[in-house]
Design a protein around this motif. Structure first.
Motif, short mmCIF file in Angstrom:
data_model
loop_
_atom_site.label_atom_id
_atom_site.label_comp_id
_atom_site.label_asym_id
_atom_site.label_seq_id
_atom_site.Cartn_x
_atom_site.Cartn_y
_atom_site.Cartn_z
N GLU A 1 0.86 -1.26 -0.02
CA GLU A 1 -0.03 0.21 -0.02
C GLU A 1 1.10 1.19 0.16
O GLU A 1 1.89 1.22 0.98
CB GLU A 1 -0.98 -0.04 1.30
N ALA A 2 0.69 2.16 -1.11
CA ALA A 2 1.47 3.36 -0.93
C ALA A 2 0.85 4.48 -1.71
O ALA A 2 -0.09 4.38 -2.53
CB ALA A 2 2.89 2.93 -1.74
N VAL A 3 1.44 5.50 -1.45
CA VAL A 3 0.89 6.96 -2.06
C VAL A 3 1.76 7.43 -2.97
O VAL A 3 3.10 7.65 -2.55
CB VAL A 3 0.19 7.95 -1.01
N PHE A 4 1.49 7.90 -4.28
CA PHE A 4 2.59 8.33 -5.21
C PHE A 4 1.99 10.02 -5.43
O PHE A 4 0.86 10.22 -5.70
CB PHE A 4 2.60 7.53 -6.48
N ASN A 5 2.94 10.71 -5.76
CA ASN A 5 2.54 12.14 -6.16
C ASN A 5 3.28 12.54 -7.39
O ASN A 5 4.46 12.63 -7.45
CB ASN A 5 3.12 13.28 -4.94
N CYS A 6 2.58 13.05 -8.26
CA CYS A 6 3.02 13.69 -9.74
C CYS A 6 2.51 15.02 -9.74
O CYS A 6 1.61 15.48 -9.34
CB CYS A 6 2.27 12.73 -10.73
N PRO A 7 3.87 15.81 -10.04
CA PRO A 7 3.55 17.17 -9.98
C PRO A 7 2.73 17.83 -11.48
O PRO A 7 2.83 17.09 -12.55
CB PRO A 7 4.93 17.82 -10.01
#
Ligand code: MOS
Length: 732
Positions: free
Chosen positions: A175-181
């Motif tokens: 389980e993980a959270v990813f951020n794309c700008p």
């Protein structure tokens, strides 16, 4: 003459291009042309309370200062994804409203560009500012569940089985959270319009991916008839999604040309590309991936929060691709849209697929490490011939072959599995990473008109836009091959509303849409030529057949649409509206795939990340034009490296807008950042999808590069980095 072997021409427009012959929108330099410049808002949101334009008007050579106070009867052309034609519904300068920093507030038309720029600087606005929100987490944003909007009718949520229950029961969980700008595409050709009135007729020259959309958008905005507007765009100097619809300056240039009675050229400066054109929105991805102890993927859940504007809902389609990567038994995808005070974001090369693959393929690598399995082997074990989202078969899918061939070319078997276990002679940490990418297979309708003449010329007029990707070459080769005519004698008239209806060229559907229609037209021409000729036409060129028959020319027209589309789709096509078929086609589903293998080297002291080599193997069906296809993939890999290690449109929540609005501060990869890129194609035709067997390539080429790099960085360092771009400071 049909299907004779014929040498392919690598690029039909190459010689002209290196000699500077193609005329791009802003190359127009005829006498009498007025030059335009724009003044832009300096607040993040609010409205204009007073506009002082006297000093601007007083600049010598100024012919017009256009503002919301004098623009007259102009309407918004509407938003592309809500039945309109614009990249956003908000047309600036129709009212005092300021929706975002950098919005146009005045247009100056003058005898010289210098006078126009000088005058634009002298426009003084007073504002009533309002609070604004420009980031996903800012106070004042509003989050909308896409399934609760009208978008759900054509972009449904993805639900297959019970992913939540299956995830809860899974023995291995990631389980993980990813951020794309936010990121901005920066084609070398700036956004530019030349507008000219010839009596009641408006002619627009503009580099675009959507000549018909501009035409009908201007018709809507200015209350004209379609017959009154022509849009001519033989070449665009890069589009990448930015030029896929009516942009906000076109209508303003048309009004200025009408008001002054002179042709007006308006080139939006580089900063305007950041402030006033669409961009890749910020997005956040919450992934849950569950497997059994053998590594079988039981459940995946992909929840997305993506940025949109206050005035439009730019639909998210992230899970539509993450759900097609593996044979997950259960899948749930959710798209949420976060309203912020920016121009409406839009499509930027692999708009959703790049981010979706980054998130999911990073988790798949994490799963491989949790299981102690080789990342290629885990992927092969979860391959599928059936689409998990619809339970329909894929028309073609060669993921396993992409992985196997890529592993072989890269030398994957020499990789040691543990993180930071490989070192270069210079002490650098070496990481080897792999990931796959995917992109939907889409077809749009086309009407093709083909003419042959007794002097040997062949003209194919069809919908399509040349942005450097090579569609003109693919068309010339396809028609030439069928008719037994060298590609050099085949002229493809595209990007021109006078020639044929011009559907927006985007979504990697250009080749798969235009080539089958062009091949149908060539077949119809062969039938028509055979009727003219008493004997066999084999071995005779169209010109020879025409001469014998005493005819100077012969013309045919055919129309073609995506499987399952109703005939009414041609009405939409002629109205400049998107008429997209797929990727689900009743009895099958079509996607293109790619596998990337990446080596990174990280310097121990500076933590600088280099990417000395990439191996990419693509499954795009039949390769129509080998040189331009390989070039597409290399370009996609370069962009993937940029998107992973360099590119971000910086936002300061205090001011709104985008800070690094030029090519000096919006950092792109340069030659020194790129090493070897080894490209191979599976090249197996998908004739279920279309008669040419071609699937899309332009966008799938960049999908999966980011996770392959992030996975390689993990292999080199043991660090899982989940925010793009990956920077030196993340590795200190
Ligand atoms: Mo492309 S981003 O669909 O022009």
């Amino acid at each position: 003459m049909s299907d004779m072997p014929f040498p392919e021409t690598p690029r039909v427009d190459a010689l002209d291009k290196v000699r500077g012959r193609p005329i791009f929108g802003a190359d127009d330099a005829r006498p009498g042309l007025l030059h335009a410049a724009l003044a832009m808002a300096t607040i993040g949101k609010g409205r204009i309370t007073a506009l002082e334009t006297k000093a601007a008007s007083a600049v010598r050579g100024v012919r017009l200062v256009l503002t919301h106070e004098n623009i007259g009867a102009v309407k918004s052309a509407g938003f592309l994804m809500a039945g309109g034609y614009g990249f956003q519904s908000f047309q600036p300068m129709l009212s005092p409203a300021i929706a975002h920093r950098g919005q146009y507030i005045a247009l100056i038309a003058a005898d010289t560009l210098e006078a126009a720029i000088e005058a634009a600087h002298r426009v003084k606005a007073s504002y009533a500012a309002e609070p604004h929100s420009v980031t996903l987490d800012a106070p004042g944003t509003e989050t909308v569940n896409q399934a609760d909007t009208p978008l759900n009718k054509f972009l449904p949520e993805i639900h297959a089985g019970d992913a939540d229950e299956a995830f809860a029961d899974a023995s291995v969980k990631i389980e993980a959270v990813f951020n794309c700008p936010p990121q901005h595409q920066n084609p070398i050709e700036l956004i530019a319009t030349v507008a000219e009135w010839q009596g009641d007729k408006l002619v627009i020259h503009e580099g675009t991916q959507n000549a018909e959309g501009i035409r009908h958008g201007v018709v809507t905005a200015l209350g004209l008839e379609p017959e009154q507007v022509e849009v001519i765009s033989p070449f665009a100097g890069g589009g990448f999604g930015q030029k896929n619809s009516l942009q906000m300056q076109t209508v303003l240039a048309a009004v200025a040309a009408r008001r002054t009675g002179r042709p007006v050229k308006l080139v939006v400066p580089r900063a305007g590309v950041f402030h006033d054109a669409s961009f890749r929105p910020a997005s956040r991805h919450h992934i849950r991936l569950g497997a059994d102890k053998s590594g079988k993927m039981l459940a995946a859940i992909h929840e997305v929060d993506a940025q949109t504007s206050r005035h439009d809902l730019f639909p998210g389609e992230y899970a539509a691709t993450s759900s097609r990567l593996y044979g997950y038994q259960n899948f749930r995808g959710v798209e949420r849209l976060v309203r912020t005070d920016v121009q409406t974001p839009g499509y930027m090369r692999a708009p959703f697929e790049h981010a979706a693959c980054f998130a999911m393929e990073s988790c798949v690598d994490e799963l491989a490490y949790a299981l102690g399995q080789d990342p290629v082997a885990l992927r092969l074990a979860n391959d599928t011939a059936i689409d998990p989202a619809t339970k329909l078969p894929f028309s073609s899918r060669h993921v396993a072959e992409c992985l196997r061939r890529g592993a072989e070319r890269f030398g994957w078997s020499k990789r040691s599995m543990p993180p930071h276990s490989m070192r270069g002679e210079d002490g650098s940490q070496i990481g080897w990473g792999v990931a796959i990418g995917a992109y939907p297979g889409i077809i749009v309708p086309a009407i093709a008109h083909l003419k042959v003449t007794d002097d040997g010329d062949v003209v194919i007029s069809i919908g399509g836009h040349e942005m450097g990707q090579g569609i003109r070459t693919a068309l010339a080769n396809a028609v030439g091959r069928k008719l037994g005519v060298p590609a050099e004698r085949v002229t493809a008239v595209i990007g021109d509303t006078r020639a044929a209806p011009q559907h927006v060229t985007a979504g990697s559907w250009g080749t798969a849409s235009a080539i089958p229609a062009a091949e149908d037209a060539a077949d119809a021409m062969l039938v028509a030529l055979a009727k003219l000729s008493p004997g066999d036409i084999v071995g005779r060129s169209p010109a020879q057949v025409l001469k014998t028959a005493g005819r100077s020319s012969l013309e045919v027209e055919v129309q073609k649409k995506a499987p399952g589309q109703p005939d009414a789709i041609f009405g939409r096509l002629r109205s400049g509206l998107p008429s997209i078929g797929g990727p689900v086609y009743g009895s099958y589903v079509t996607f293109s795939y790619i596998a990337h293998f990446v080596e990174v080297r990280i310097e121990p002291g500076t933590r600088r990340v280099r990417v000395p080599r990439v191996v990419s193997v693509a499954d795009c069906g039949r390769v129509m034009s080998p040189r331009t296809a390989a070039s597409q993939v290399r370009g996609g890999v370069v962009w993937g490296i940029g998107a992973s290690l360099r590119e971000v449109s910086e936002v300061d929540p205090r001011y709104g807008g985008f800070l690094n609005a030029d090519l000096a501060e919006y950092v792109l990869p340069v030659n020194a950042d790129i090493g070897s890129i080894d490209v191979e194609f599976i090249d197996k035709p998908d004739t279920t999808f279309n008669r040419a067997g071609a699937k899309g390539l332009g966008e799938v080429s960049m999908t999966g590069v980011a996770p392959a790099i992030a996975n390689a960085v993990f292999h080199a360092t043991g660090r899982r980095l989940r925010d793009l771009p990956i920077r030196i400071e993340h590795l200190l």
